[in-house]
Design a protein around this motif. Sequence first.
Motif, PDB file in Angstrom:
ATOM      1  N   GLY A 175       0.802  -1.234   0.000  1.00  0.00           N
ATOM      2  CA  GLY A 175       0.000   0.000   0.000  1.00  0.00           C
ATOM      3  C   GLY A 175       0.826   1.271   0.000  1.00  0.00           C
ATOM      4  O   GLY A 175       0.300   2.348   0.220  1.00  0.00           O
ATOM      5  N   THR A 230      -5.920   8.672   3.858  1.00  0.00           N
ATOM      6  CA  THR A 230      -5.075   7.487   3.947  1.00  0.00           C
ATOM      7  C   THR A 230      -5.007   6.973   5.370  1.00  0.00           C
ATOM      8  O   THR A 230      -5.032   5.767   5.611  1.00  0.00           O
ATOM      9  N   ALA A 233      -8.290   5.195   6.146  1.00  0.00           N
ATOM     10  CA  ALA A 233      -8.364   3.904   5.460  1.00  0.00           C
ATOM     11  C   ALA A 233      -7.415   2.903   6.112  1.00  0.00           C
ATOM     12  O   ALA A 233      -7.762   1.734   6.303  1.00  0.00           O
ATOM     13  N   GLY A 234      -6.215   3.371   6.462  1.00  0.00           N
ATOM     14  CA  GLY A 234      -5.238   2.472   7.065  1.00  0.00           C
ATOM     15  C   GLY A 234      -5.675   2.014   8.443  1.00  0.00           C
ATOM     16  O   GLY A 234      -5.617   0.827   8.767  1.00  0.00           O
ATOM     17  N   ASN A 236      -8.671   1.860   9.603  1.00  0.00           N
ATOM     18  CA  ASN A 236      -9.890   1.063   9.564  1.00  0.00           C
ATOM     19  C   ASN A 236      -9.763  -0.220   8.760  1.00  0.00           C
ATOM     20  O   ASN A 236     -10.691  -1.019   8.742  1.00  0.00           O
ATOM     21  N   SER A 237      -8.656  -0.439   8.046  1.00  0.00           N
ATOM     22  CA  SER A 237      -8.601  -1.598   7.154  1.00  0.00           C
ATOM     23  C   SER A 237      -8.626  -2.889   7.970  1.00  0.00           C
ATOM     24  O   SER A 237      -8.093  -2.964   9.078  1.00  0.00           O
ATOM     25  N   TRP A 240      -7.015  -7.229   4.858  1.00  0.00           N
ATOM     26  CA  TRP A 240      -5.612  -7.509   4.548  1.00  0.00           C
ATOM     27  C   TRP A 240      -4.774  -7.754   5.811  1.00  0.00           C
ATOM     28  O   TRP A 240      -4.053  -8.757   5.885  1.00  0.00           O
ATOM     29  N   GLN A 254      -8.222  -3.240  14.738  1.00  0.00           N
ATOM     30  CA  GLN A 254      -9.453  -3.767  14.119  1.00  0.00           C
ATOM     31  C   GLN A 254      -9.508  -5.279  14.241  1.00  0.00           C
ATOM     32  O   GLN A 254     -10.531  -5.849  14.635  1.00  0.00           O
TER      33      GLN A 254
ATOM     34  N   SER B 148     -14.945   2.274  11.545  1.00  0.00           N
ATOM     35  CA  SER B 148     -14.480   1.133  10.755  1.00  0.00           C
ATOM     36  C   SER B 148     -15.587   0.095  10.626  1.00  0.00           C
ATOM     37  O   SER B 148     -16.567   0.124  11.360  1.00  0.00           O
ATOM     38  N   ASP B 262     -16.027  -8.306   4.818  1.00  0.00           N
ATOM     39  CA  ASP B 262     -15.905  -7.860   6.210  1.00  0.00           C
ATOM     40  C   ASP B 262     -17.204  -8.045   6.997  1.00  0.00           C
ATOM     41  O   ASP B 262     -17.207  -8.627   8.079  1.00  0.00           O
TER      42      ASP B 262
END
Lengths: 303, 323
Positions: A175, A230, A233-234, A236-237, A240, A254, B148, B262
Amino acid sequence: MTADAQTYVLRATRPRTPRQRLGTALWFVAVLLISLTTVFPLVWTIVTSLKPEGEILTSSLRIWPDAPTLGNYVRAWTTVPFGRYFFNSTFLAVAGVVLNIFFGSLAGYAFARLRFRGKRVLFGGLLSSLMIPGIVTMVPTFLVLRRFPFAGGNDLFGDGGTGFINSYWAVILPGAAGAFAVFFMRQFFASMPEELAEAARIDGASEFRIFAQIYMPLASAGAAVLGILTFQAGWNSFMWPLIVLSDRSMLTVQVGLAAFKSEHTTDYGPLMAGTVIVSLPVLLIFVLAQRYIIEGVAHIGSK
Amino acid sequence: MTTVQPTVVSAEAVDVATRGGAGTARRRPRGSRPFRSPQAQELWGWTFVAVPMLLFLTFVIIPVVMAVVLSFTDYAVIGDPEWVGVENYRRILDDPIFWLALRNTVIYTVMFVPLGVLVALGTALLLNRSSRVVNLFRTLFYIPVVASTVATATIWYWLLNPQSGLFNIVLGWFGIDGPAWLYDSKWAMTAIVLMSVWSGFGTNMLIYLGGLQGIPRELYEAVRIDGANAWQSLRHITLPGLSRTTFLISTLLIIGAFQVFDQAYLLTKGGPGNSTLTVVYYIYNQGFGGLKMGYASALSFVLFLIIAVFSILNFRLTSRRQS
């Protein structure tokens, strides 16, 4: 903004019919109801997180606990190594922000303002990659990371070790220079005047200096928006990091919260406390920078 | 520091330009010419894009090629891959769980995409007026996007609790005996769709608001003079004016919907009774649970084709509406 304000003033001074007033009243009812559905679940989460165990299920709707407690937070924090997960998530999200701003700006600048052979093909390829669903590259990317030569105990042919799996690199590398970041920054650089570069070139400034000292400061607002998006997104990802970081000490907040949820399915108090803990950083950033975020998202849509 | 420097550079440039040719030649560092040669820019251009392009090659181009090759092998991480031809693809056709997962995914998409478009469009239309309070409500509507999926799923898990959850309490006020939601195979997917719409519509609402700004005011004035009511101006001015935005949003939603993972993983683990097992969830199980990387790659490609077909259908549909 000023145009909006003017129409507002005009509308306010115009005599209003009862029908218009009714319309405005109905509008307020509608937006308030929708706001209730978007905001109340979050309020309810916070309230639940402050309730002692006995109150949660019996009086779930009560808007304020009889005996508010921070016990759920203590339990969540002590059963799960959230401190460690916080470090992991922060490190990964910040690394993503720094690298995407740096590489996104460099490449975005080159694609917008420099002339070099192969530019159109490269940019076209990058752009069309945005249309490839992530699922296609998921399995092979895992294998590329796992069999990366000389990484994580691997030999030249990628055998013997686990490569980058279970290391920060497994999230950072794929990423680090997203096609989106390059495209996003390119849009900013493309709209800037060429004369600044011409003048600096006459003066003998190197192309890197022109980029770093003339154009980059002008794009700093765009870079800030990219950085915020960014980071969100990072932070909350989920999928992956779930795939490539399975070691207990490497989990992100998370993945940690998800594991906590499946292990404590009925402990709603600590679960809601964990949810609040995990959401706090992004909520805080949103409160502080919401204008940039909302304008940034609207900006993406207009492209 | 960086913000001060550029003015220095341009001041120098102006100085140089006003002093003329002879002066500049003396002051310029050795070796550089007034206009840099194309070759020099070429080198700089490549230097700037080198690392991003290397990463792009390693983590996009190579994986795409690998995905094609892997899908024709039985690679399982341990041991060497063996070429099995179209065996994986043939097996997919006979795989009842794949078909079940595809059916669930299509059900999700068919519910989620239209609902997602409608809610985003509806809220955008509601907020498309000039008033200062609009900004406040825009922020409030956008809040779910910030959380999230994991946080959202945890919250919804609690909201959907059959006895004490907010959903069934509110339904109870209207005399409705709410279902067991996540524990009921008939309602679990609906719950996931509702959660997905709730958590994601804010972004598309902002994109729609941007699109609405682009429709010229005069058009509305013109039809109002012609005696059109609100509904007619919505149908004949607003919706056609938004067709490009609708195409963008629906395409993004379709691509996302077919890859839903998810929500199903977090809320139901694919259950109850596989009723929320999606294709990506199945690929995840096959590839990372069963280490059947070859089969998982073939599944990914089949999903890719399905997404492509639906995107093209959507394009046809949207472009026909436009003309």
